[in-house]
Design a protein around this motif. Structure first.
Motif, PDB file in Angstrom:
ATOM      1  N   GLU A  15      13.158  -6.482 -20.996  1.00  0.00           N
ATOM      2  CA  GLU A  15      11.794  -5.959 -21.061  1.00  0.00           C
ATOM      3  C   GLU A  15      11.856  -4.441 -21.163  1.00  0.00           C
ATOM      4  O   GLU A  15      12.356  -3.767 -20.267  1.00  0.00           O
ATOM      5  N   SER A  72       3.846  -0.233  -9.886  1.00  0.00           N
ATOM      6  CA  SER A  72       2.601  -0.052  -9.144  1.00  0.00           C
ATOM      7  C   SER A  72       2.819   0.906  -7.988  1.00  0.00           C
ATOM      8  O   SER A  72       3.816   0.806  -7.264  1.00  0.00           O
ATOM      9  N   ASP A 126      -0.809  -3.066 -10.211  1.00  0.00           N
ATOM     10  CA  ASP A 126      -0.727  -4.196 -11.119  1.00  0.00           C
ATOM     11  C   ASP A 126       0.152  -5.232 -10.431  1.00  0.00           C
ATOM     12  O   ASP A 126       1.353  -4.998 -10.241  1.00  0.00           O
ATOM     13  N   ARG A 171       1.559  -7.672 -11.418  1.00  0.00           N
ATOM     14  CA  ARG A 171       2.670  -8.142 -12.261  1.00  0.00           C
ATOM     15  C   ARG A 171       3.758  -7.080 -12.413  1.00  0.00           C
ATOM     16  O   ARG A 171       4.752  -7.321 -13.103  1.00  0.00           O
ATOM     17  N   ASN A 172       3.562  -5.919 -11.777  1.00  0.00           N
ATOM     18  CA  ASN A 172       4.509  -4.822 -11.962  1.00  0.00           C
ATOM     19  C   ASN A 172       4.726  -4.077 -10.644  1.00  0.00           C
ATOM     20  O   ASN A 172       4.430  -2.897 -10.528  1.00  0.00           O
ATOM     21  N   THR A 173       5.228  -4.798  -9.658  1.00  0.00           N
ATOM     22  CA  THR A 173       5.426  -4.207  -8.331  1.00  0.00           C
ATOM     23  C   THR A 173       6.880  -3.833  -8.048  1.00  0.00           C
ATOM     24  O   THR A 173       7.139  -3.005  -7.179  1.00  0.00           O
TER      25      THR A 173
END
Length: 257
Positions: free
Chosen positions: A10, A33, A39, A41-43
């Protein structure tokens, strides 16, 4: 502590980072985040909780603030960063040096552009989850000798690295490396791990996500990152200006519960 995630690459672009200006002369660009930028989904990625690009103008900095149970590793790209904490540690981090603060049971510190500097300081600060909590806070500052092969160990908690002189992390299955390659040269052999996080500092980098016709070509520019799970990093090669990057090698994800 070994996870086997599905192979994936990714790419996160520099322009996609969350931008904060928490104080005058301070600009932070967050990869994950953080604070008002949330977010679900983005920690995190693997055990990595933060990878911030920081820019402090002359005279600017972060006033005293507190951390607990987080491993903080800092790499200065340009300028000089002054650190001071309430455990009596103080240091100045310059290019080619790596700083480690194991917050453990709690530590308060300040980070500022070095007093009297006429230029900004630009640095990358990374936060890693420890696997030993409530430990005594630890501070370290080192200038590693660059490895001739182009992969220099900066910090590690792994047993295999215990005698290599790197800063010691409170995470037994993670290590941070500084990687370089000349123009159009392949990267040196990189350590393998279920989770690898690449942050490009300078130059450019291309790679494929798999061998043969099933692989997809990807590229990185300064400030970009790649989150690699499993073997999805094939033939990484520097561009026309070479490549310089930071690589996290992580053998497990976050510890929960």
């Amino acid at each position: 502590m070994t996870d086997q995630p599905r192979p994936r690459a990714e790419v996160r672009r520099a322009a996609e980072r969350y931008r904060s200006t928490p104080a005058d002369g301070v600009e932070t660009r967050h990869a994950f985040s953080f604070s008002g930028h949330y977010d679900p989904r983005n920690t995190h990625f693997g055990a990595l909780l933060a990878c911030n690009e920081e820019l402090l103008a002359p005279g600017a900095g972060f006033e005293q603030h507190r951390h607990r149970d987080v491993e903080i590793v800092t790499w200065v790209v340009e300028g000089a960063l002054a650190h001071r904490d309430d455990r009596g540690h103080a240091g100045v981090v310059r290019p080619g040096m790596v700083q480690y603060l194991g917050a453990g049971s709690g530590v308060a510190h300040t980070e500022r552009n070095l007093g009297g500097a006429a230029e900004p300081v630009r640095f990358v600060q990374m936060w890693l989850q420890p696997d030993r909590f409530d430990a005594e806070p630890v501070y370290g500052l080192a200038r590693p000798t660059p490895d001739d092969r182009g992969v220099t160990l900066l910090a590690s908690g792994m047993e295999r690295d215990a005698d290599r002189g790197a800063l010691r992390l409170h995470r037994r299955d993670a290590a941070l490396h500084h990687v370089t390659a000349g123009p159009w040269q392949p990267l040196p052999e990189l350590p393998d791990a279920p989770f690898r996080h690449l942050h490009l500092l300078r130059g450019s980098l291309g790679f494929r996500t798999g061998s043969g016709p099933h692989g997809t070509g990807r590229d990185l520019r300064p400030g970009d990152s790649a989150r690699i799970t499993g073997p999805a990093l094939v033939a990484p090669t520097a561009g026309e200006d070479g490549a310089e990057l930071l690589l996290w090698e992580m053998h497990s994800a976050l510890l929960l519960g």
